[in-house]
Design a protein around this motif. Structure first.
Motif, PDB file in Angstrom:
ATOM      1  N   PHE A 237       0.910  -1.410  -0.113  1.00 55.10           N
ATOM      2  CA  PHE A 237       0.033  -0.019   0.077  1.00 55.10           C
ATOM      3  C   PHE A 237       0.754   1.074  -0.250  1.00 55.10           C
ATOM      4  O   PHE A 237       1.925   1.405   0.864  1.00 55.10           O
ATOM      5  CB  PHE A 237      -0.941   0.030   1.404  1.00 55.10           C
ATOM      6  N   PRO A 238       0.632   2.325  -0.896  1.00 55.82           N
ATOM      7  CA  PRO A 238       1.450   3.482  -0.820  1.00 55.82           C
ATOM      8  C   PRO A 238       0.976   4.473   0.195  1.00 55.82           C
ATOM      9  O   PRO A 238      -0.152   4.010   0.787  1.00 55.82           O
ATOM     10  CB  PRO A 238       0.918   4.011  -2.232  1.00 55.82           C
ATOM     11  N   GLU A 239       1.691   5.368   0.745  1.00 58.46           N
ATOM     12  CA  GLU A 239       1.584   6.217   1.626  1.00 58.46           C
ATOM     13  C   GLU A 239      -0.039   6.940   1.161  1.00 58.46           C
ATOM     14  O   GLU A 239      -0.516   7.341   2.271  1.00 58.46           O
ATOM     15  CB  GLU A 239       2.893   7.135   1.700  1.00 58.46           C
TER      16      GLU A 239
ATOM     17  N   PHE B 283       2.177   1.043  10.864  1.00 60.30           N
ATOM     18  CA  PHE B 283       2.983   1.502   9.581  1.00 60.30           C
ATOM     19  C   PHE B 283       4.072   0.652   9.469  1.00 60.30           C
ATOM     20  O   PHE B 283       5.060   1.020   8.924  1.00 60.30           O
ATOM     21  CB  PHE B 283       3.284   2.961   9.561  1.00 60.30           C
ATOM     22  N   ASP B 284       4.173  -0.520   9.804  1.00 59.40           N
ATOM     23  CA  ASP B 284       5.070  -1.618   9.809  1.00 59.40           C
ATOM     24  C   ASP B 284       5.577  -1.437   8.220  1.00 59.40           C
ATOM     25  O   ASP B 284       4.964  -1.487   7.306  1.00 59.40           O
ATOM     26  CB  ASP B 284       4.692  -2.947   9.862  1.00 59.40           C
TER      27      ASP B 284
ATOM     28  N   THR C  34       5.125  -3.143   1.204  1.00 47.18           N
ATOM     29  CA  THR C  34       5.630  -4.002   0.445  1.00 47.18           C
ATOM     30  C   THR C  34       4.691  -5.177  -0.102  1.00 47.18           C
ATOM     31  O   THR C  34       3.860  -5.799   0.447  1.00 47.18           O
ATOM     32  CB  THR C  34       6.844  -4.612   0.829  1.00 47.18           C
ATOM     33  N   ALA C  35       5.415  -5.994  -1.090  1.00 47.35           N
ATOM     34  CA  ALA C  35       4.556  -7.516  -1.456  1.00 47.35           C
ATOM     35  C   ALA C  35       4.591  -8.246  -0.279  1.00 47.35           C
ATOM     36  O   ALA C  35       4.006  -9.143  -0.301  1.00 47.35           O
ATOM     37  CB  ALA C  35       5.333  -7.750  -2.657  1.00 47.35           C
TER      38      ALA C  35
ATOM     39  N   ALA D 154       2.677 -12.215   2.889  1.00 54.47           N
ATOM     40  CA  ALA D 154       2.908 -13.341   3.663  1.00 54.47           C
ATOM     41  C   ALA D 154       2.693 -13.142   5.023  1.00 54.47           C
ATOM     42  O   ALA D 154       2.449 -14.058   5.863  1.00 54.47           O
ATOM     43  CB  ALA D 154       4.298 -13.743   3.442  1.00 54.47           C
ATOM     44  N   LYS D 155       2.823 -11.845   5.587  1.00 53.96           N
ATOM     45  CA  LYS D 155       2.687 -11.466   6.837  1.00 53.96           C
ATOM     46  C   LYS D 155       1.096 -11.760   7.146  1.00 53.96           C
ATOM     47  O   LYS D 155       1.017 -12.255   8.199  1.00 53.96           O
ATOM     48  CB  LYS D 155       2.920 -10.115   7.082  1.00 53.96           C
TER      49      LYS D 155
END
Length: 211
Positions: free
Chosen positions: A6-8, A176-177, A182-183, A187-188
Motif C-alpha cells: 500500500f502506498p503512503e 505502519f510496519d 511491500t509485497a 505473507a505476513k
C-alpha cells in the motif's frame, strides 16, 4: 493483478477523509481511493484467496438511515473472508495503519447459545489455550460484551468473562510496519490468519448446522 504493498497515499487519504468526510472531498479524491486503496486491497485479497477463500470488500459508503452520525463515508477500508456465517478473517486499512483479525462478529440467538454451551463444557479447554497463547504474543481480544452474566450462568462461573461475549474476535495492529508498503504484506497476513484459523475453526464447529 500483483500486490506490491500500500502506498503512503492510501493512509494520507483516510487521514484527510477524517478531517473532511464530505461528498465534495470524496468526489475530488475518488481516483486516489481507487488507485491507492481499493486496487491494492483487491490484489492482496486475490493473493490470499487460494488458501483462505474469496473475500468480500466492504463498500466505502456508510448506511446512515438509522444513525445520528450522518457522515457519508467509512474512515477505513475493510475486507472479510467468511468461513461460516459472520465468522472468518478480517483485514483493514485506515489512517491508523493496517490491521488484521478473526473470529465471529455476530451470532443468532441459537448460534450464541451453542457457543456459550461449548464455553461451559470441556470444549472450552482448547479455546482457553488458544486465546491465552495469542494474547501473550500480542493479539487483542475484542467483541461485544455483556455487562452482566448471561441468563442461565452464574456471575462466579470460572469462564464468565468469555460467556459474556456476544461476539468474539482477536486482532493485531501492524500500524505502519514497513511490510505494509511491500509485497511482503501478503505473507505476513497469511501467517497471522493461519494463527487465527484454530479460533475460526472452533467457532465453525460449534455453530455447524445451526440457523
Amino acid at each position: 493483478m500483483t500486490f506490491a504493498g500500500f502506498p503512503e497515499a492510501a493512509f494520507d487519504f483516510y487521514e484527510d477523509l477524517e478531517m473532511d468526510n464530505s461528498k465534495t472531498f470524496w468526489d475530488a479524491h475518488k481516483t486516489v481511493y481507487e488507485k491507492s486503496v481499493k486496487t491494492p486491497m483487491v490484489a492482496l485479497l486475490e493473493e490470499l484467496e487460494p488458501e483462505f477463500g474469496e473475500a468480500k470488500l466492504f463498500r466505502p459508503y456508510r448506511d446512515v438511515r438509522f444513525s445520528k452520525d450522518k457522515t457519508p463515508y467509512k474512515i477505513h477500508q475493510g475486507a472479510y473472508v467468511a468461513a461460516a456465517p459472520a465468522t472468518g478473517w478480517y483485514a483493514e486499512l485506515s489512517a491508523a495503519g493496517f490491521r488484521v483479525g478473526g473470529g465471529f462478529y455476530d451470532a443468532t440467538p441459537l448460534r450464541l447459545k451453542a457457543i456459550r454451551h461449548a464455553i461451559d463444557s470441556p470444549a472450552s479447554i482448547e479455546l482457553d489455550k488458544l486465546l491465552t497463547r495469542l494474547k501473550r504474543s500480542g493479539w487483542t481480544l475484542g467483541g461485544d460484551v455483556l455487562k452482566t452474566a448471561p441468563r442461565g450462568y452464574d456471575a462466579d462461573h470460572p469462564r464468565i468473562e468469555l460467556l459474556k461475549h456476544k461476539s468474539l474476535t482477536l486482532g493485531k495492529t501492524y500500524g505502519f510496519d514497513s511490510a505494509v508498503h511491500t509485497a511482503g504484506l501478503t505473507a505476513k497476513v497469511a501467517k497471522d490468519w493461519r494463527l487465527l484459523t484454530p479460533l475460526v475453526d472452533w467457532v465453525c464447529t460449534q455453530i455447524s448446522g445451526i440457523e
